[in-house]
Design a protein around this motif. Structure first.
Motif: not given
Ligand code: FES
Length: 148
Positions: A94-98, A109-115, A127-129
């Motif tokens: 939900t942060h930027m769609g990865c 875990n989302c490794t794009c920005h660590g959410s 966060g950042p989500a």
């Molecule tokens: Fe998942 Fe930014 S898209 S942390």
């Protein structure tokens, strides 16, 4: 004065024709194939291989207790926060769609920005989500898990 607008119109028409040409090309592959293969279609639909909804996504034994598994094609993550209790969430961060990358230590875990999102309810653990992963409906039948 009229030349620039005329040129613009020609360019716009040309772009539209190009786009139309591309889509027509794709349609010829799909549409033409469907028409020619109409006698084959009933046999294909009989297999049910093209219908994702209701089809088995995975087996209960493939989802680790206190963990989960990500299905990238379906954009779904299935978790088992407690023995026999299965949950499913959107795998789109939900942060930027990865697409979330892995499940470990009780979080998705989302490794794009660590959410990080909790496996029990999809809520944000880090966060950042800002928003939780939306829940997805699944059906557990025997040892089979399907998207509802
Ligand atoms: Fe998942 Fe930014 S898209 S942390």
């Amino acid at each position: 004065m009229t030349n620039p607008s005329t040129r613009r119109a020609v360019l716009a028409t040309g772009a539209a024709a190009l786009i139309a040409g591309c889509s027509n090309y794709g349609d010829e592959n799909g549409g033409g194939g469907e028409e020619e293969a109409s006698s084959v279609a009933p046999a294909e639909s009989g297999t049910g291989s093209e219908a994702p909804a209701g089809e088995a996504l995975t087996k209960t034994g493939d989802i680790p207790v206190d963990g989960g598994k990500i299905f990238k094609d379906e954009k779904v993550v299935v978790t088992q926060p407690e023995q026999g209790g299965f949950k499913a969430f959107s795998a789109v961060c939900t942060h930027m769609g990865c697409i979330v990358a892995n499940v470990s230590d009780g979080t998705i875990n989302c490794t794009c920005h660590g959410s990080k999102f909790r496996i029990a309810d999809g809520s944000v653990a880090k966060g950042p989500a800002q928003k939780p992963l939306p829940a997805k409906q699944i059906t557990v039948t025997g040892d089979s898990i399907s998207l509802a």
